[in-house]
Design an enzyme around this catalytic site. Structure first.
Site, PDB file in Angstrom:
ATOM      1  N   ARG A  37     -58.785  21.844  28.849  1.00 56.14           N
ATOM      2  CA  ARG A  37     -59.469  22.778  29.135  1.00 56.14           C
ATOM      3  C   ARG A  37     -60.784  22.997  29.709  1.00 56.14           C
ATOM      4  O   ARG A  37     -61.507  24.239  30.099  1.00 56.14           O
ATOM      5  CB  ARG A  37     -59.218  24.003  28.253  1.00 56.14           C
ATOM      6  CG  ARG A  37     -57.765  24.384  27.787  1.00 56.14           C
ATOM      7  CD  ARG A  37     -57.656  25.342  26.649  1.00 56.14           C
ATOM      8  NE  ARG A  37     -57.987  24.718  25.206  1.00 56.14           N
ATOM      9  CZ  ARG A  37     -58.204  25.190  24.139  1.00 56.14           C
ATOM     10  NH1 ARG A  37     -57.934  26.415  24.037  1.00 56.14           N
ATOM     11  NH2 ARG A  37     -58.563  24.517  23.110  1.00 56.14           N
ATOM     12  N   TYR A 160     -46.299  22.868  11.172  1.00 56.84           N
ATOM     13  CA  TYR A 160     -45.882  23.648  12.222  1.00 56.84           C
ATOM     14  C   TYR A 160     -44.627  24.145  12.113  1.00 56.84           C
ATOM     15  O   TYR A 160     -44.380  25.333  12.215  1.00 56.84           O
ATOM     16  CB  TYR A 160     -46.366  23.001  13.537  1.00 56.84           C
ATOM     17  CG  TYR A 160     -47.606  22.875  13.872  1.00 56.84           C
ATOM     18  CD1 TYR A 160     -48.526  23.945  14.117  1.00 56.84           C
ATOM     19  CD2 TYR A 160     -48.170  21.596  13.837  1.00 56.84           C
ATOM     20  CE1 TYR A 160     -49.976  23.812  14.548  1.00 56.84           C
ATOM     21  CE2 TYR A 160     -49.620  21.206  13.835  1.00 56.84           C
ATOM     22  CZ  TYR A 160     -50.557  22.185  14.368  1.00 56.84           C
ATOM     23  OH  TYR A 160     -51.653  21.930  14.768  1.00 56.84           O
TER      24      TYR A 160
END
Length: 360
Positions: A37, A160
Site C-alpha cells: 500500500r 484468526y
C-alpha cells in the site's frame, strides 16, 4: 544446521549466500511487505481489481504486484504477493475483508466440534492460483533474484480462525488453550498439515526460499511458545522438500517480539531468524551462537524520518551486526502504508553502499 544448496543460475544470489552464511560483497536487503500500500502503483491496481482477494487470487495481478517494487528499487529478493490467510480460506472458513477492519471469517472455529469438522483441502485444487502466480513471477524475474514463498505459522493462522478475524487480546484462542488444549492441538496439526502441502507446492512451482510468519507467537509467553507455536513451525520445516529433489530450500522463521525466544528458535529446523527492533542484532548473534543467519531489524517508523536519519540508522544497524557473514537487512516488521517510496530507495542504496566495508 548444515545447509547445502546446489548451485543455481540466479544472477544475484547475495540473499541465498547470506542465508548460507557465506561471504558476500555487500549486505543483501529486501523489505517485508515491499509490495503493497505504500506504492501508488499498487493502490491504483488495487482499486482496479476491486478487492484485496481479487489481487491475491488472480495470478497475473499477483505477479504484477510482486514485480512493482523491483522496478523501483535494487532489492536482492522478491516475495510472492499473497496472504497468510489463504490457507484457512481454502479450509472453508470464508475469508473476507472489510475496509478499515482487516480480515474476517464467516465461519470461525472455536470448539472441539467445529475443529473436528474442519475441511482439509487438496491445495492443488483450492490454492492453484497461488502456484500459477509463482510460475508467472519466476518467468518474469528471469533468474535475476531469488523468490521467497511463505505461509503463516499454524499458531498465528489459528488465532484468526478462532477469533474470527484480527484481535488485540486473543482472548478466544487463549481460552481454548487453557480449557481445551487437546482441541487446539488438533487445530494446529490440521493447519500444519495443509501448510506443509501448500509450501511444498510453492517449492515445486519455483520459489527459492520459504519464510514462516509467526506474527502472534509472542502473545503465548515463554511457557507455551515452544509447545503451541515453535514445535509446529519445526514440523513444517522438517517436512518440506519431501516431494522435491531439486535442492534444499532454506527456511526463515520470524516471530514478532521474540527476543527472549531466539535461543530456542535457533537450535534446529531453520536457516535464518527474522529479528525485530526489540533486540539488537549483536545480542541476537550472541544468544543464537551464530547457528543461523539473521534478518532485520530496522523499526519501520524510521522510514518516516528525513533521509539523513534513515542513513544514520541503517549505518548503525550494519555496524551493530559487524563483519560476520549471515546478515540480511530488513525491517523488523512490515513497511507501513504512509511511507514515501523515495525513502525506501535511500535505505536500499545506503545498505548496499555502506555495508561493503563489512565484507572485505
Amino acid at each position: 544446521m548444515l545447509l547445502v544448496i546446489v548451485s543455481t543460475s540466479i544472477k544475484n544470489d547475495l540473499f541465498l549466500r547470506a542465508l548460507r552464511r557465506e561471504s558476500v560483497t555487500h549486505t543483501p536487503i529486501w523489505i517485508m511487505r515491499q509490495a503493497g500500500r505504500y506504492l501508488p502503483e499498487y493502490r491504483t491496481l488495487r482499486k482496479e481489481a476491486g478487492s484485496f482477494m481479487n489481487l491475491c487470487s488472480n495470478p497475473a495481478l499477483a505477479c504484477e504486484v510482486t514485480m512493482q517494487p523491483l522496478r523501483r528499487f535494487n532489492l536482492d529478493a522478491a516475495i510472492l504477493f499473497s496472504d497468510i490467510l489463504t490457507v484457512p480460506d481454502a479450509m472453508g472458513l470464508g475469508l473476507y475483508f472489510e475496509e478499515g477492519e482487516g480480515p474476517k471469517f464467516k465461519f470461525p472455529v472455536n470448539n472441539e466440534t467445529s475443529i473436528k469438522k474442519l475441511f482439509v483441502p487438496d491445495v492443488q485444487d483450492e490454492l492453484s492460483y497461488v502456484f500459477s502466480a509463482v510460475s508467472r513471477i519466476k518467468r518474469e524475474l528471469q533468474s535475476s533474484i531469488p523468490l521467497i514463498g511463505f505461509a503463516g505459522s499454524p499458531w498465528t493462522v489459528a488465532t484468526y480462525m478462532v477469533e474470527g478475524g484480527s484481535s488485540r487480546t486473543h482472548s478466544k484462542i487463549k481460552n481454548l488453550l487453557y480449557k481445551d488444549p487437546k482441541s487446539l492441538k488438533l487445530l494446529l496439526n490440521k493447519v500444519a498439515t495443509v501448510t506443509i502441502d501448500y509450501l511444498n507446492a510453492q517449492i515445486e512451482a519455483g520459489v527459492d526460499v520459504i519464510m514462516l510468519f509467526d506474527t502472534w507467537g509472542a502473545v503465548l509467553g515463554d511457557e507455551h511458545y515452544v509447545e503451541f507455536s515453535l514445535d509446529y513451525m519445526r514440523m513444517i520445516s522438517d517436512e518440506l522438500n519431501l516431494k522435491s529433489n531439486r535442492k534444499k530450500i532454506p527456511v526463515i522463521f520470524f516471530t514478532k517480539g521474540a527476543g527472549s525466544l531466539l535461543t530456542e528458535m535457533s537450535r534446529n529446523s531453520c536457516d535464518a531468524l527474522g529479528v525485530d527492533w526489540t533486540i539488537s542484532l549483536s545480542k541476537a548473534r550472541d544468544i543464537t551462537n551464530h547457528r543461523v543467519a539473521l534478518q532485520g531489524n530496522m523499526n519501520p517508523e524510521i522510514l518516516t524520518l528525513p533521509p539523513e536519519e534513515i542513513i544514520s540508522e541503517a549505518k548503525r544497524i550494519l555496524q551493530d551486526y559487524g563483519s560476520s557473514d549471515g546478515h540480511i537487512f530488513n525491517l523488523g516488521h512490515g513497511i507501513t502504508p504512509d511511507i514515501d517510496p523515495e525513502k525506501v530507495a535511500v535505505l536500499v542504496d545506503t545498505v548496499h553502499k555502506e555495508s561493503e566495508i563489512y565484507h572485505q
